[in-house]
Structure formats: C-alpha cells, structure tokens
Design an enzyme around this catalytic site. Structure first.
Site, mmCIF file in Angstrom:
data_model
loop_
_atom_site.group_PDB
_atom_site.id
_atom_site.type_symbol
_atom_site.label_atom_id
_atom_site.label_comp_id
_atom_site.label_asym_id
_atom_site.label_seq_id
_atom_site.Cartn_x
_atom_site.Cartn_y
_atom_site.Cartn_z
ATOM 1 N N GLU A 44 -7.626 6.726 -9.445
ATOM 2 C CA GLU A 44 -6.942 5.883 -8.456
ATOM 3 C C GLU A 44 -5.421 6.000 -8.581
ATOM 4 O O GLU A 44 -4.691 5.821 -7.617
ATOM 5 C CB GLU A 44 -7.299 4.408 -8.667
ATOM 6 C CG GLU A 44 -8.713 4.037 -8.308
ATOM 7 C CD GLU A 44 -8.964 2.567 -8.543
ATOM 8 O OE1 GLU A 44 -9.158 1.849 -7.545
ATOM 9 O OE2 GLU A 44 -8.966 2.137 -9.717
ATOM 10 N N TYR B 197 11.099 -10.331 11.028
ATOM 11 C CA TYR B 197 9.860 -9.718 10.538
ATOM 12 C C TYR B 197 9.971 -8.207 10.411
ATOM 13 O O TYR B 197 9.281 -7.611 9.587
ATOM 14 C CB TYR B 197 8.637 -10.143 11.353
ATOM 15 C CG TYR B 197 8.797 -10.101 12.841
ATOM 16 C CD1 TYR B 197 8.679 -8.922 13.541
ATOM 17 C CD2 TYR B 197 9.060 -11.262 13.547
ATOM 18 C CE1 TYR B 197 8.818 -8.889 14.912
ATOM 19 C CE2 TYR B 197 9.195 -11.245 14.921
ATOM 20 C CZ TYR B 197 9.084 -10.049 15.603
ATOM 21 O OH TYR B 197 9.229 -10.011 16.957
ATOM 22 N N GLU C 220 -4.201 -8.048 -7.109
ATOM 23 C CA GLU C 220 -3.728 -9.421 -7.258
ATOM 24 C C GLU C 220 -2.248 -9.451 -7.643
ATOM 25 O O GLU C 220 -1.490 -10.293 -7.153
ATOM 26 C CB GLU C 220 -4.545 -10.167 -8.329
ATOM 27 C CG GLU C 220 -5.984 -10.432 -7.945
ATOM 28 C CD GLU C 220 -6.953 -9.287 -8.269
ATOM 29 O OE1 GLU C 220 -8.167 -9.536 -8.223
ATOM 30 O OE2 GLU C 220 -6.504 -8.157 -8.556
ATOM 31 N N LYS D 68 -7.709 -3.347 0.518
ATOM 32 C CA LYS D 68 -7.761 -2.033 -0.133
ATOM 33 C C LYS D 68 -8.941 -1.263 0.467
ATOM 34 O O LYS D 68 -10.041 -1.238 -0.076
ATOM 35 C CB LYS D 68 -7.913 -2.202 -1.645
ATOM 36 C CG LYS D 68 -7.728 -0.915 -2.427
ATOM 37 C CD LYS D 68 -7.778 -1.184 -3.922
ATOM 38 C CE LYS D 68 -7.664 0.109 -4.694
ATOM 39 N NZ LYS D 68 -7.855 -0.095 -6.140
#
Length: 120
Positions: free
Chosen positions: A21, A53, A73, A98
């Site tokens: 990963e 934004y 997280e 993800k």
C-alpha cells in the site's frame, strides 16, 4: 448554524499499513460538512466573509499529497483540523473514503467530527 459542504474531493496520499500500500500514492475521496454562520457573507457578498472552499480544497489536496500515514483515521483528523484553521468554521464532519481497500466492499472509510474546542 449553517452548513458549507465540499463533496467528493479527490485526493492522493501514501496511506496504509502494508508495504504494497505504501509503494504508491493511493486515490482517496473526502466529503466535508462545515458548520459556519454564513450570514456575514450573505450580507456583504464578499469572499473574505465566507469560507473559501476552493482555497480549502487546495490545502487539503496538498496536505494529503505530502502525508505518509498508516491509518486513514490519522489523515482524516489532520484534514479536519486543517478545515478548523479557519476560525469561521465551528465544527467539521469529514468522511474519508478509501476506494478499493476491500475488494468485496462497495466502500471503506471513516467519518469523524471535530470542533473549534478540540482544535485549541
């Protein structure tokens, strides 16, 4: 309190606990809901009284690209705190997706909420 949102922002980040990963930047997607009093911006019609934004999206994209966390997280928390850098944002709800993390699942991710009190 009003809500300003940013939905489906595509990010790239090195993220994950497995070596495979971490070999490349993965595609992520983030959704944000920002609790903001939009009345000042509505009255003035001036960008400086609003949450920019586009600027926030650029900052989040840059933070993700420069990161190298193991857990989504952790990245989600860093992105939420970045949104709270704007004092007009009182609270943020952030969902970090993800895609492809679990092939048999339609989606994987985390949703967190943070407030100005937690950012202090």
């Amino acid at each position: 309190m009003d809500t300003v949102f940013l939905q489906g922002l595509e990010l790239r980040a090195v993220i994950g606990v497995h070596d495979w990963e971490r070999a490349f930047a993965q595609r992520l997607r983030v959704d944000l809901r920002l609790s903001v009093d939009t009345a000042p911006a509505a009255r003035s019609d001036a960008l400086e009284d609003a949450v920019d934004y586009a600027r926030l999206a650029e900052a989040l994209t840059r933070t993700a690209a420069e990161s190298s966390y193991q857990l989504i997280e952790t990245l989600a928390d860093r992105l939420a705190m970045q949104a709270l850098d704007n004092p007009a944002v009182q609270r943020v709800q952030l969902t970090l997706h993800k895609p492809g993390a679990v092939p048999a699942a339609q989606g994987v991710g985390v949703t967190i909420e943070r407030s100005q009190q937690e950012a202090l």
